[in-house]
Design a protein around this motif. Structure first.
Motif, PDB file in Angstrom:
ATOM      1  N   UNK A  25       0.847  -1.039  -0.565  1.00 30.31           N
ATOM      2  CA  UNK A  25      -0.011   0.148   0.129  1.00 30.31           C
ATOM      3  C   UNK A  25       0.778   1.256  -0.080  1.00 30.31           C
ATOM      4  N   UNK A  26       0.340   3.106   0.311  1.00 27.81           N
ATOM      5  CA  UNK A  26       1.473   3.676  -0.055  1.00 27.81           C
ATOM      6  C   UNK A  26       1.878   3.929   1.351  1.00 27.81           C
ATOM      7  N   UNK A  27       3.118   4.223   0.868  1.00 34.46           N
ATOM      8  CA  UNK A  27       4.301   4.615   2.127  1.00 34.46           C
ATOM      9  C   UNK A  27       4.850   2.936   1.972  1.00 34.46           C
ATOM     10  N   UNK A  28       4.687   1.790   1.391  1.00 36.12           N
ATOM     11  CA  UNK A  28       5.460   0.551   1.277  1.00 36.12           C
ATOM     12  C   UNK A  28       6.729   1.415   0.689  1.00 36.12           C
ATOM     13  N   UNK A  29       7.406   0.506   0.690  1.00 30.55           N
ATOM     14  CA  UNK A  29       8.911  -0.080  -0.291  1.00 30.55           C
ATOM     15  C   UNK A  29       8.408   0.008  -1.598  1.00 30.55           C
ATOM     16  N   UNK A  75     -12.273  -7.765 -15.086  1.00 29.78           N
ATOM     17  CA  UNK A  75     -10.788  -8.208 -14.459  1.00 29.78           C
ATOM     18  C   UNK A  75      -9.403  -7.012 -14.411  1.00 29.78           C
ATOM     19  N   UNK A  76     -10.216  -6.578 -13.814  1.00 32.79           N
ATOM     20  CA  UNK A  76      -9.293  -5.032 -13.394  1.00 32.79           C
ATOM     21  C   UNK A  76      -8.650  -4.836 -13.257  1.00 32.79           C
ATOM     22  N   UNK A  77      -7.698  -5.320 -12.202  1.00 33.30           N
ATOM     23  CA  UNK A  77      -6.462  -5.482 -12.018  1.00 33.30           C
ATOM     24  C   UNK A  77      -6.052  -3.866 -10.885  1.00 33.30           C
ATOM     25  N   UNK A  99      -9.816  -9.817  -7.783  1.00 30.61           N
ATOM     26  CA  UNK A  99      -9.826 -10.587  -6.147  1.00 30.61           C
ATOM     27  C   UNK A  99      -9.018 -10.710  -6.109  1.00 30.61           C
ATOM     28  N   UNK A 100      -7.585 -10.094  -6.051  1.00 32.51           N
ATOM     29  CA  UNK A 100      -6.120  -9.965  -5.726  1.00 32.51           C
ATOM     30  C   UNK A 100      -6.562  -8.748  -4.958  1.00 32.51           C
ATOM     31  N   UNK A 101      -5.974  -8.840  -3.277  1.00 33.86           N
ATOM     32  CA  UNK A 101      -5.995  -7.743  -2.594  1.00 33.86           C
ATOM     33  C   UNK A 101      -4.680  -7.008  -2.552  1.00 33.86           C
ATOM     34  N   UNK A 102      -4.260  -7.483  -2.853  1.00 30.96           N
ATOM     35  CA  UNK A 102      -3.158  -6.327  -3.173  1.00 30.96           C
ATOM     36  C   UNK A 102      -3.459  -5.680  -4.652  1.00 30.96           C
ATOM     37  N   UNK A 103      -4.422  -5.837  -5.894  1.00 31.14           N
ATOM     38  CA  UNK A 103      -4.748  -4.969  -7.035  1.00 31.14           C
ATOM     39  C   UNK A 103      -5.950  -4.377  -6.522  1.00 31.14           C
ATOM     40  N   UNK A 104      -6.927  -4.663  -5.203  1.00 34.82           N
ATOM     41  CA  UNK A 104      -7.347  -3.953  -4.560  1.00 34.82           C
ATOM     42  C   UNK A 104      -7.629  -2.378  -4.355  1.00 34.82           C
ATOM     43  N   UNK A 105      -6.552  -3.183  -3.346  1.00 34.69           N
ATOM     44  CA  UNK A 105      -5.626  -1.735  -2.637  1.00 34.69           C
ATOM     45  C   UNK A 105      -5.976  -0.820  -4.049  1.00 34.69           C
ATOM     46  N   UNK A 106      -4.326  -1.397  -4.431  1.00 32.00           N
ATOM     47  CA  UNK A 106      -4.100   0.193  -6.019  1.00 32.00           C
ATOM     48  C   UNK A 106      -5.030   0.165  -6.364  1.00 32.00           C
ATOM     49  N   UNK A 107      -6.631  -0.721  -6.783  1.00 30.87           N
ATOM     50  CA  UNK A 107      -7.369   0.079  -7.576  1.00 30.87           C
ATOM     51  C   UNK A 107      -8.568   0.835  -7.105  1.00 30.87           C
ATOM     52  N   UNK A 108      -8.311   1.126  -6.335  1.00 30.10           N
ATOM     53  CA  UNK A 108      -9.265   2.207  -5.080  1.00 30.10           C
ATOM     54  C   UNK A 108      -8.379   3.003  -5.227  1.00 30.10           C
ATOM     55  N   UNK A 109      -7.231   2.924  -4.747  1.00 31.85           N
ATOM     56  CA  UNK A 109      -7.214   4.255  -4.583  1.00 31.85           C
ATOM     57  C   UNK A 109      -5.868   4.911  -6.035  1.00 31.85           C
ATOM     58  N   UNK A 121     -17.653   1.178  -9.414  1.00 32.05           N
ATOM     59  CA  UNK A 121     -17.928  -0.010  -8.409  1.00 32.05           C
ATOM     60  C   UNK A 121     -17.260  -0.217  -7.939  1.00 32.05           C
ATOM     61  N   UNK A 122     -16.583  -1.005  -7.972  1.00 35.82           N
ATOM     62  CA  UNK A 122     -15.472  -2.080  -7.370  1.00 35.82           C
ATOM     63  C   UNK A 122     -16.353  -2.946  -6.513  1.00 35.82           C
ATOM     64  N   UNK A 123     -16.543  -4.090  -7.428  1.00 34.82           N
ATOM     65  CA  UNK A 123     -16.702  -5.439  -6.771  1.00 34.82           C
ATOM     66  C   UNK A 123     -15.509  -6.388  -6.329  1.00 34.82           C
ATOM     67  N   UNK A 124     -15.479  -6.959  -5.354  1.00 34.73           N
ATOM     68  CA  UNK A 124     -14.206  -7.833  -4.585  1.00 34.73           C
ATOM     69  C   UNK A 124     -14.792  -8.955  -5.020  1.00 34.73           C
ATOM     70  N   UNK A 125     -13.754  -9.908  -5.916  1.00 35.71           N
ATOM     71  CA  UNK A 125     -14.037 -11.105  -5.805  1.00 35.71           C
ATOM     72  C   UNK A 125     -13.927 -11.945  -6.729  1.00 35.71           C
ATOM     73  N   UNK A 126     -14.490 -12.983  -6.982  1.00 36.66           N
ATOM     74  CA  UNK A 126     -15.221 -13.799  -8.794  1.00 36.66           C
ATOM     75  C   UNK A 126     -15.908 -12.653  -9.686  1.00 36.66           C
ATOM     76  N   UNK A 127     -15.513 -12.637 -10.520  1.00 39.23           N
ATOM     77  CA  UNK A 127     -16.578 -11.187 -11.049  1.00 39.23           C
ATOM     78  C   UNK A 127     -18.258 -11.868 -11.793  1.00 39.23           C
TER      79      UNK A 127
END
Length: 235
Positions: A25-29, A75-77, A99-109, A121-127
């Motif tokens: 996430x933001x601020x990570x190395x 498959x938004x990535x 459905x990738x949590x790390x990609x979802x974090x970046x997508x929302x950001x 509208x972001x949908x988390x999980x299997x589309x």
């Protein structure tokens, strides 16, 4: 010129490495921001893939989207095609599935930092499952365009994509896949045949009296070479 060096962290339980280095996430190395054609894309390079080789296809897709289109990105990535649809195409609304949590974090950001969060509208999980519960389908509206940007093949999402298209006027599917260079035309014909069968089957399941459908491959784009004698195509 080197701007950043990434170091693989030793995940041994006895490692003395700083725990903050393992965070995402933001601020990570590993968190970086890349700007392409005015679109900011931030992500953790230790968690999520990114390819500049797809930029021409991102732009092309964005320009194909129309102002009032309702778009589904299965498959938004981190927003590879969601963002161009909103920024270039001025889509009315995009449903972005991931459905990738790390990609979802970046997508929302990325949606927020590009100022388009009011039309997504972001949908988390299997589309294939999450989109079927949305009001847009219960209201019988459906989508004008569906992006299927998954490699090596997006075939697993075709049935869902066909079933969520606008019921009255149909719509566009943007299908991605890796195809042997000598089999492009065969792949295109096969895809059209498969989609025809899927559509008729979907209509039958919905108790609709449809005995024929017209599926056209309007354009076949070579995005780039994926491997020796294998191209990355978008139809």
């Amino acid at each position: 010129r080197v701007h950043r060096v990434a170091k693989k962290i030793n995940d041994n339980e006895n490692s003395n490495e700083d725990d903050d280095a393992l965070k995402s996430g933001p601020g990570s190395i590993g968190w970086i921001t890349i700007t392409e054609q005015g679109i900011k894309q931030s992500f953790d390079l230790t968690k999520v893939m990114f390819s500049r080789g797809n930029i021409s296809e991102k732009i092309r897709f964005g320009k194909l989207v129309k102002k009032n289109d309702l778009v589904l990105d299965m498959y938004a990535g981190i927003g590879y095609y969601t963002l161009p649809a909103l920024i270039y195409g001025k889509a009315k609304h995009v449903y972005a599935c991931e459905w990738n949590p790390d990609a979802i974090l970046a997508l929302k950001y990325n949606i927020i930092q590009n100022g388009v969060d009011d039309r997504v509208t972001v949908l988390e999980g299997d589309s294939r499952a999450t989109i079927m519960n949305e009001d847009i389908l219960r209201d019988g509206v459906g989508f004008d365009r569906v992006s299927l940007g998954l490699l090596p093949s997006s075939e697993g999402g075709w049935r869902t994509a066909v079933s969520v298209l606008n019921k009255k006027r149909g719509g566009w599917l943007h299908i991605h896949g890796n195809v042997p260079v000598t089999e492009k035309q065969q792949w295109c014909l096969w895809a059209c045949q498969q989609l025809s069968k899927i559509y008729l089957d979907v209509q039958k399941c919905d108790d609709q009296c449809v005995d024929h459908v017209l599926v056209i491959c309007y354009h076949l784009e070579r995005v780039k070479s994926f491997a020796p004698k294998v191209d990355y195509l978008a139809a």
